[in-house]
Design a protein around this motif. Structure first.
Motif, PDB file in Angstrom:
ATOM      1  N   ILE A 111       0.845  -1.201   0.000  1.00  0.00           N
ATOM      2  CA  ILE A 111       0.000   0.000   0.000  1.00  0.00           C
ATOM      3  C   ILE A 111       0.881   1.253   0.000  1.00  0.00           C
ATOM      4  O   ILE A 111       0.664   2.181  -0.776  1.00  0.00           O
ATOM      5  N   ARG A 112       1.901   1.265   0.866  1.00  0.00           N
ATOM      6  CA  ARG A 112       2.788   2.419   0.940  1.00  0.00           C
ATOM      7  C   ARG A 112       3.576   2.600  -0.350  1.00  0.00           C
ATOM      8  O   ARG A 112       3.741   3.720  -0.844  1.00  0.00           O
ATOM      9  N   ALA A 113       4.072   1.502  -0.904  1.00  0.00           N
ATOM     10  CA  ALA A 113       4.874   1.590  -2.127  1.00  0.00           C
ATOM     11  C   ALA A 113       4.047   2.107  -3.300  1.00  0.00           C
ATOM     12  O   ALA A 113       4.510   2.968  -4.060  1.00  0.00           O
ATOM     13  N   GLY A 129       1.455   6.707  -7.132  1.00  0.00           N
ATOM     14  CA  GLY A 129       0.399   7.690  -6.909  1.00  0.00           C
ATOM     15  C   GLY A 129      -0.994   7.079  -6.789  1.00  0.00           C
ATOM     16  O   GLY A 129      -1.989   7.744  -7.061  1.00  0.00           O
ATOM     17  N   ILE A 130      -1.071   5.823  -6.351  1.00  0.00           N
ATOM     18  CA  ILE A 130      -2.362   5.146  -6.211  1.00  0.00           C
ATOM     19  C   ILE A 130      -2.845   5.310  -4.773  1.00  0.00           C
ATOM     20  O   ILE A 130      -2.100   5.042  -3.827  1.00  0.00           O
ATOM     21  N   LYS A 131      -4.070   5.729  -4.629  1.00  0.00           N
ATOM     22  CA  LYS A 131      -4.632   5.951  -3.293  1.00  0.00           C
ATOM     23  C   LYS A 131      -4.703   4.631  -2.528  1.00  0.00           C
ATOM     24  O   LYS A 131      -5.061   3.588  -3.087  1.00  0.00           O
ATOM     25  N   PRO A 132      -4.398   4.673  -1.230  1.00  0.00           N
ATOM     26  CA  PRO A 132      -4.413   3.454  -0.425  1.00  0.00           C
ATOM     27  C   PRO A 132      -5.753   2.710  -0.462  1.00  0.00           C
ATOM     28  O   PRO A 132      -5.777   1.475  -0.470  1.00  0.00           O
ATOM     29  N   LEU A 133      -6.855   3.437  -0.504  1.00  0.00           N
ATOM     30  CA  LEU A 133      -8.169   2.793  -0.543  1.00  0.00           C
ATOM     31  C   LEU A 133      -8.321   1.911  -1.784  1.00  0.00           C
ATOM     32  O   LEU A 133      -8.879   0.818  -1.721  1.00  0.00           O
ATOM     33  N   VAL A 134      -7.799   2.381  -2.903  1.00  0.00           N
ATOM     34  CA  VAL A 134      -7.876   1.604  -4.141  1.00  0.00           C
ATOM     35  C   VAL A 134      -7.057   0.323  -4.005  1.00  0.00           C
ATOM     36  O   VAL A 134      -7.518  -0.770  -4.346  1.00  0.00           O
ATOM     37  N   THR A 135      -5.851   0.432  -3.468  1.00  0.00           N
ATOM     38  CA  THR A 135      -4.992  -0.744  -3.295  1.00  0.00           C
ATOM     39  C   THR A 135      -5.629  -1.749  -2.345  1.00  0.00           C
ATOM     40  O   THR A 135      -5.635  -2.951  -2.623  1.00  0.00           O
ATOM     41  N   VAL A 136      -6.173  -1.261  -1.241  1.00  0.00           N
ATOM     42  CA  VAL A 136      -6.821  -2.154  -0.268  1.00  0.00           C
ATOM     43  C   VAL A 136      -8.006  -2.868  -0.907  1.00  0.00           C
ATOM     44  O   VAL A 136      -8.190  -4.077  -0.722  1.00  0.00           O
ATOM     45  N   THR A 137      -8.794  -2.165  -1.670  1.00  0.00           N
ATOM     46  CA  THR A 137      -9.963  -2.757  -2.323  1.00  0.00           C
ATOM     47  C   THR A 137      -9.557  -3.851  -3.298  1.00  0.00           C
ATOM     48  O   THR A 137     -10.127  -4.953  -3.286  1.00  0.00           O
ATOM     49  N   VAL A 138      -8.563  -3.576  -4.120  1.00  0.00           N
ATOM     50  CA  VAL A 138      -8.106  -4.579  -5.090  1.00  0.00           C
ATOM     51  C   VAL A 138      -7.484  -5.767  -4.361  1.00  0.00           C
ATOM     52  O   VAL A 138      -7.729  -6.928  -4.713  1.00  0.00           O
ATOM     53  N   TRP A 139      -6.711  -5.509  -3.312  1.00  0.00           N
ATOM     54  CA  TRP A 139      -6.087  -6.577  -2.526  1.00  0.00           C
ATOM     55  C   TRP A 139      -7.167  -7.496  -1.953  1.00  0.00           C
ATOM     56  O   TRP A 139      -7.051  -8.717  -2.015  1.00  0.00           O
ATOM     57  N   LYS A 140      -8.215  -6.916  -1.380  1.00  0.00           N
ATOM     58  CA  LYS A 140      -9.298  -7.728  -0.793  1.00  0.00           C
ATOM     59  C   LYS A 140     -10.000  -8.572  -1.846  1.00  0.00           C
ATOM     60  O   LYS A 140     -10.359  -9.727  -1.589  1.00  0.00           O
TER      61      LYS A 140
END
Length: 81
Positions: free
Chosen positions: A21-23, A29-40
């Protein structure tokens, strides 16, 4: 698809979810919420893979790693007696 590909790249480097998420936020420049959603969503689709992956990526407590290091030495000592 782009975020999924970037998450998979992070996984090749054995990054945890938080590190990924941090990387992605810092370097892509990807928002953390987007990364978390895709990860889930990836976790839902590949439960067994993520279960195994998290076992590899999750650091063991220090006392556990010491026990694993000493165990082979104890086995060698038994052979000497």
């Amino acid at each position: 698809m782009q975020v999924q590909n970037l998450i998979e790249r992070c996984m090749l480097f054995h990054m945890s979810q938080d590190q990924c998420i941090r990387a992605l936020a810092e370097h892509a420049g990807i928002k953390p919420l987007v990364t978390v959603t895709v990860w889930k969503e990836l976790q839902k689709e590949n439960k067994e893979f993520f279960r195994a992956y998290l076992q590899v990526v999750t650091p063991r407590p220090l006392f556990m790693s010491r026990c694993f290091q000493r165990r082979p030495n104890l086995a060698r000592r038994k052979h000497w007696k």
